[in-house]
Design a protein around this motif. Structure first.
Motif, PDB file in Angstrom:
ATOM      1  N   ASP A  35      -4.940  12.675   6.387  1.00 11.82           N
ATOM      2  CA  ASP A  35      -4.411  11.606   7.233  1.00 11.82           C
ATOM      3  C   ASP A  35      -2.894  11.675   7.302  1.00 11.82           C
ATOM      4  O   ASP A  35      -2.225  12.042   6.333  1.00 11.82           O
ATOM      5  N   GLU A  36      -2.371  11.287   8.470  1.00 13.63           N
ATOM      6  CA  GLU A  36      -0.914  11.239   8.621  1.00 13.63           C
ATOM      7  C   GLU A  36      -0.374  10.072   7.802  1.00 13.63           C
ATOM      8  O   GLU A  36      -0.949   8.983   7.789  1.00 13.63           O
ATOM      9  N   ASN A  37       0.712  10.307   7.108  1.00 11.63           N
ATOM     10  CA  ASN A  37       1.296   9.244   6.293  1.00 11.63           C
ATOM     11  C   ASN A  37       2.766   9.075   6.643  1.00 11.63           C
ATOM     12  O   ASN A  37       3.472  10.040   6.897  1.00 11.63           O
ATOM     13  N   CYS A  38       3.202   7.826   6.708  1.00  6.86           N
ATOM     14  CA  CYS A  38       4.607   7.546   6.993  1.00  6.86           C
ATOM     15  C   CYS A  38       4.925   6.165   6.448  1.00  6.86           C
ATOM     16  O   CYS A  38       4.035   5.369   6.146  1.00  6.86           O
ATOM     17  N   TRP A  39       6.207   5.894   6.364  1.00  7.49           N
ATOM     18  CA  TRP A  39       6.643   4.600   5.872  1.00  7.49           C
ATOM     19  C   TRP A  39       6.176   3.501   6.825  1.00  7.49           C
ATOM     20  O   TRP A  39       6.106   3.687   8.037  1.00  7.49           O
TER      21      TRP A  39
ATOM     22  N   SER B 156       0.848  -1.188   0.000  1.00 11.39           N
ATOM     23  CA  SER B 156       0.000   0.000   0.000  1.00 11.39           C
ATOM     24  C   SER B 156       0.880   1.233   0.000  1.00 11.39           C
ATOM     25  O   SER B 156       1.858   1.322   0.753  1.00 11.39           O
ATOM     26  N   PHE B 157       0.510   2.212  -0.875  1.00 12.13           N
ATOM     27  CA  PHE B 157       1.264   3.451  -0.999  1.00 12.13           C
ATOM     28  C   PHE B 157       0.439   4.622  -0.507  1.00 12.13           C
ATOM     29  O   PHE B 157      -0.794   4.599  -0.535  1.00 12.13           O
ATOM     30  N   ASP B 158       1.139   5.637  -0.069  1.00 10.54           N
ATOM     31  CA  ASP B 158       0.467   6.887   0.279  1.00 10.54           C
ATOM     32  C   ASP B 158       1.479   8.016   0.167  1.00 10.54           C
ATOM     33  O   ASP B 158       2.432   8.079   0.944  1.00 10.54           O
ATOM     34  N   ARG B 159       1.305   8.863  -0.807  1.00 12.58           N
ATOM     35  CA  ARG B 159       2.160  10.019  -1.029  1.00 12.58           C
ATOM     36  C   ARG B 159       3.639   9.643  -1.065  1.00 12.58           C
ATOM     37  O   ARG B 159       4.459  10.092  -0.277  1.00 12.58           O
ATOM     38  N   CYS B 160       3.953   8.757  -2.011  1.00 12.90           N
ATOM     39  CA  CYS B 160       5.331   8.340  -2.269  1.00 12.90           C
ATOM     40  C   CYS B 160       5.959   7.567  -1.113  1.00 12.90           C
ATOM     41  O   CYS B 160       7.179   7.512  -0.990  1.00 12.90           O
ATOM     42  N   LYS B 161       5.155   6.966  -0.264  1.00 13.60           N
ATOM     43  CA  LYS B 161       5.680   6.172   0.841  1.00 13.60           C
ATOM     44  C   LYS B 161       4.949   4.843   0.890  1.00 13.60           C
ATOM     45  O   LYS B 161       3.742   4.772   0.638  1.00 13.60           O
TER      46      LYS B 161
END
Length: 1069
Positions: free
Chosen positions: A214-218, A108-113
């Motif tokens: 939403d907060e996004n992180c690796w 799953s990806f979210d904003r290049c992560k």
């Protein structure tokens, strides 16, 4: 390591996320499903190196090899729409030992992560497995081959009722064992009007992605992080666990550089496990220190927290949270201290305090400083200072020209900005900027710090010029830097150097290329001009890197307290020098090197290479060795001046003994009885020796320079073992196998060897014999004059035993004569000196030198007679029976039986052999002496027997002598003038009668002594002893009567020992 997967087949598909209203300009005017497709194309990661950051460290080399043929660098596109789901299969080909394996992978990806991963391989690690990386790289490299699909919710929306029912039933049929229970439960909930599922609008879609808010992180598996760190810590120093933990720290730094919020999260998880390490309590209870490897890991942990809290763009809430957590850890009893078991009077990280030369008045009041203290102090630092903001924000920040006259705290005379802050603290800011992905800002601040250090160095030189006369008269100074930059917990010198060299590093075309052995290639640097706004700069970041490293390494600083702190100084110095050696010193860098070396030599008490330093100043040997090697091809005079200055080790210097001031090599070597101790003193002395050896090697053939280096060695090195090593090194270099020896360096080696002999003459040294033998070898290489000199002056160099048994014996050997190719007069001169030495040694120490003296004087009658007389004179008082017997045997071997007899008689007078010493080492000598006397004749035998009777009380030995004397006739030596009677001697007449009586008496006495404490297990042995006694008794005319009477007495006296007496009756009646 995963298997090579270059032949992997990766079919895959991508489900897009729902379209978001905040599309970019490029997506305007498109239909909804076109917008979704557009967003999917640009919302994934587009740089392959991003994939490697969270991937397994061990697999990095293989992953690079796998993808090298397929993947090329792509431009990085900023994300415009959030979210997508990538799924596919990764097939590993079969190997000789394992079959082909296929794994299902979902990402799953979210904003290049990557926000979540699932792989069928079941990988349980904190980093992504090779299959996840392979699928991600395939998507990046070949996006056109990955089929794009709308989110599943969009697809379902386009279906009618029959299609939906068919879709669900086929899905359940395909995976009925896995999803049927879940499907039945969901069906029941949907059919129930009051169920929770019917109270919620819509339904979740894992392929739709997250909201923009939403907060996004690796993706980071926190539980796996905890387990892995716990496992590595439990392994201690085994199985490469330290390397694994360091790789995790490296990942944290990389995450910080990518501004990934997981960096701080991962560091928190690591720290929690470090604090839970059960060894901390054990070490604290036992009062022992942790291992060096463990200490290094804790140091890196503390340094990483300093980087985290100094994030220039972190939120106040985050910093407050970190501060609470750091204080909580720091307050725990088991939290390691910053400097091990000792206190440390270092200034607070937030205060640029004036460094005092006086120690704290109340050392007991020192605050407790843990490995987290500097990070806690770092929480008080901020980046709001307007001057600081201007420094890091622009290359064009300079002072107005009209303000450049006079003193300024903000700019130097060229208008360049300064940053006046506690140096390690300022360097911590640089490290934080670099670590958080602000390399340009870090460079700007670094330049400002270096300009500040230059200004301080200039002012210190001016101060020293006014104090120079006074300091030179006093010959000592006070420490001006209680806190050294080398070995500092924040590593300020290394931080500035790395920041500058990274800006000059040439990147290879393919960033993933590595050598076949898997090792990183050495870095290649180029000069990059310093950005100075509108001014034309003649400096480069590379020259600044060299300059700041030299300034930091040359700082005079007090030796810190405690083993670990001192060891860290040595390691940090070696690390910086290792990086300096990677620089190729061309003209510009050599100019920087020369300039800074001159400043260090003229720096007075502010420089470790100044004319006067404090007694406890950190030595500069390792640093000076690098400088000497670097300068030598360009400025030899400066190189030698600097290296000779650095040879000193004042902590070991003491005054020369009175009356011997002309010999600087007579300085006494002492270990200071101060507190704290110099735990690394042995290492420091070895580095001093390495510096001297480097200079000796370079000065080969130059007598003037060799003499200067030799004087420095004799003045400053106080360890005999190290001077001996230098002598050996010089000898080896002076005598190459393929060319003629270098006489100048040979003489230096000899002089150093002579100094070692003088230093170790009156002290115990386990290598002394090796040293003596080596000196003779060295003197032989130098020539006959050197050998004559050491023979004539032996008493200042050797003990009498060494002089005779090693020195003179080696000099007079056949090999030495052949090696030197001596003519007859030279051989005679050498032999005469050796004989004179031998006689002198025999007079001084006859016990140990007499035999060697006799051997050396064999070819000269007068000298031999003199040596023999010395032995005779010393025999009555100072010599032992063993020494006399040895010389007596030598005399017999040389054909002097009468002299041998005389010496044997003297030896017998010193001997005392008890009744129970039937295995005494002197028995063979006694038997030999009696045999010698017997062979000389009846008179000599008659003379020796009273001595034997007086000295020997062991019955078996006496009976053996008696038997030997009765077997053959006396006088068999064949001495001229003597006549052999040819008759056997009777035991009833002198001199054997006295020996027989003594033997019988010895048997009687020994029997009574043995019966006093005899045990049953020795009865058989005792009966055999009585049998031997009977044989001796029977040698007398009335021997059988004497023995019978002796047995009757035993029966009467020892009738209580019934079993033993029964055995006696059975054997003897």
């Amino acid at each position: 390591m995963c298997r090579d997967s270059s032949n992997r087949h990766i079919p895959g598909e991508i489900h897009s996320g729902a379209a978001n209203s905040n599309t970019n300009n490029a997506a305007r005017g498109l239909r909804p499903h076109q917008v979704v497709t557009f967003g999917v194309m640009f919302s994934g990661m587009h740089r392959r190196l991003q994939i490697f950051i969270p991937s397994a460290f061990q697999s990095a080399v293989v992953l690079m090899a796998v993808c090298k043929a397929k993947i090329a660098s792509l431009d990085f596109f900023l994300p415009s729409l959030p979210g997508f789901h990538l799924s596919g299969t990764v097939t590993e080909p079969a190997t000789a030992t394992e079959p082909e394996m296929t794994y299902k992978v979902a990402i799953s990806f979210d904003r290049c992560k990557i926000t979540s991963v699932t792989c069928g391989c079941g990988n349980k690690d904190i980093f992504y497995c090779a299959h996840v990386v392979a699928l991600s790289l395939y998507r990046i490299r070949k996006p056109e081959q990955v089929k794009l699909r709308l989110p599943i919710s969009e697809t379902l929306f386009q279906m009618n009722r029959d299609q939906l029912q068919k879709f669900v039933q086929y899905l359940i049929t395909e995976h009925h064992t896995e999803v049927l229970p879940t499907a039945q439960k969901l069906a029941d909930d949907i059919l129930s009007s009051n169920s929770e599922i019917n109270q919620t609008h819509g339904a979740p879609d894992p392929t739709a992605g997250a909201s923009i808010d939403d907060e996004n992180c690796w993706h980071l598996d926190e539980e796996q992080v905890r387990e892995q760190v716990k496992l590595f810590l439990s392994q201690g120093g085994y199985y490469g666990s330290g390397k694994q933990l360091n790789s995790m720290f490296a990942k944290v730094r990389e995450m910080l550089r990518m501004r990934d919020s997981n960096g701080a999260r991962m560091l928190t998880l690591i720290t929690e496990q470090f604090m839970a390490d059960p060894r901390l309590s054990l070490w604290r209870q036992q009062g022992t220190s942790m291992t060096d490897k463990c200490r290094q890991l804790w140091d890196e942990l503390g340094a990483l927290w300093v980087c985290v809290v100094l994030n220039p763009h972190c939120k106040l809430e985050e910093k407050s949270c970190w501060l609470r957590q750091l204080r909580k850890w720091g307050d725990m009893d088991v939290c390691p201290l910053e400097d091990g078991s000792y206190g440390n009077e270092l200034p607070n990280i937030t205060n640029a305090l004036t460094q005092s030369s006086n120690h704290s008045q109340d050392s007991l009041a020192r605050p407790r400083r843990t490995v987290f203290t500097r990070a806690i102090e770092g929480c008080d630092l901020h980046w709001q200072d307007s001057h600081l903001q201007r420094i890091i924000s622009s290359d064009f920040y300079v002072s107005p020209s009209y303000q450049r006259e006079g003193e300024s705290l903000l700019f130097n005379s060229q208008g360049q900005p300064l940053w006046l802050e506690h140096v390690p603290t300022a360097c911590a800011r640089v490290d934080a900027l670099r670590s958080h992905g602000y390399p340009k800002e870090a460079l700007r601040l670094t330049v400002a710090i270096i300009n500040t250090l230059r200004l301080q160095q200039q002012r210190q030189l001016e101060i020293y010029k006014h104090q120079k006369k006074e300091l030179l008269q006093r010959g000592a100074t006070t420490i001006t830097n209680l806190e050294g930059w080398v070995g500092h917990p924040l590593n300020p010198v290394g931080c500035l150097f790395l920041t500058l060299t990274e800006a000059c590093r040439l990147e290879e075309e393919n960033g993933l290329e590595i050598s076949d052995a898997g090792d990183a290639k050495p870095p290649v640097y180029q000069h990059v001009p310093v950005a100075m706004g509108c001014q034309a700069s003649s400096e480069s970041y590379l020259s600044l890197a060299l300059e700041v490293a030299l300034m930091g390494m040359g700082q005079q600083r007090v030796m810190p307290e405690g083993l670990y702190a001192q060891d860290k100084v040595c390691h940090n110095e070696e690390q910086i020098i290792a990086r300096l050696t990677e620089l190729e010193l061309e003209a510009a860098l050599v100019q920087t090197l020369r300039k800074q070396c001159i400043l260090l030599l003229e720096g007075g008490p502010f420089s470790g290479l100044g004319e006067v330093i404090h007694r406890e100043s950190v030595p500069m040997h390792t640093f000076a060795k690098y400088l000497f090697s670097a300068l030598l091809p360009h400025d030899a005079d400066l190189a030698y001046k600097l290296a000779l200055r650095a040879m000193r080790l004042p902590v070991l210097e003491t005054a020369a003994p009175s009356g011997d001031v002309t010999h600087p090599h007579h300085l006494v070597s002492v270990v200071p009885s101060r507190y704290p101790r110099w735990f690394t003193l042995g290492h420091l002395e070895s580095q001093q020796c390495e510096l001297a050896s480097t200079m000796l090697t370079a000065a080969k053939g130059d007598m003037l320079r060799l003499r200067t280096v030799l004087d420095a060695i004799q003045k400053n090195i106080h360890s005999s073992s190290l001077i001996f090593k230098l002598a050996q090194d010089a000898f080896k270099i002076a005598t190459p196998a393929d060319s003629n020896p270098d006489t100048t360096l040979l003489n230096v080696a000899l002089e150093l060897g002579l100094q070692v002999m003088r230093m170790t003459l009156s002290t115990l040294n386990w290598r002394r014999r090796e040293m003596v033998r080596w000196l003779v070898t060295c003197a032989t290489e130098v020539g006959v004059r050197a050998l004559l000199s050491i023979l004539q002056n032996w008493y200042t160099l050797f003990t009498p035993t060494e002089a005779t048994s090693i020195v003179a014996a080696t000099v007079m050997s056949h090999n030495t004569i052949l090696r030197l190719s001596l003519d007859y007069p030279q051989r005679e001169e050498l032999a005469s000196c050796a004989r004179t030495l031998a006689l002198q040694c025999a007079m001084k120490d006859p016990q140990n030198c007499a035999l060697s003296a006799l051997t050396l004087c064999e070819k000269d009658h007068i000298a031999f007679e003199t040596a023999y007389q010395i032995v005779i004179d010393a025999a009555a008082t100072g010599m032992t029976y063993a020494q006399l017997f040895t010389i007596a045997r030598y005399m017999e071997h040389r054909g002097y039986p009468l002299r041998a007899f005389k010496l044997a008689s003297l030896a017998m007078a010193h001997l005392n052999l008890a009744y129970n010493q039937d295995t005494h080492p002197a028995i063979n000598d006694v038997l030999w002496a009696c045999a010698l006397s017997h062979s000389l004749g009846k008179n000599e035998l008659a003379a020796i027997i009273p001595l034997v009777v007086k000295s020997v009380h062991c019955a078996t030995v006496l009976s053996d002598i008696l038997r030997r004397c009765t077997v053959t006739a006396p006088g068999l030596a064949g001495i001229p003038g003597r006549r052999n009677s040819g008759k056997l001697m009777s035991t009833d007449k002198a001199p054997l009668r006295q020996l027989l009586d003594a033997t019988v008496s010895a048997y009687i006495n020994t029997t009574h002594s043995r019966l006093t404490h005899i045990s049953p297990r020795h009865y058989g042995e005792f009966i055999e002893f009585l049998s031997k006694a009977r044989e001796t008794f029977l040698l007398a005319q009335d021997g059988h009567l004497q023995f019978a009477q002796f047995i009757d007495n035993l029966k009467q006296i020892y009738k209580g020992k019934k079993k033993l007496m029964m055995l006696v009756r059975e054997r003897f009646g």
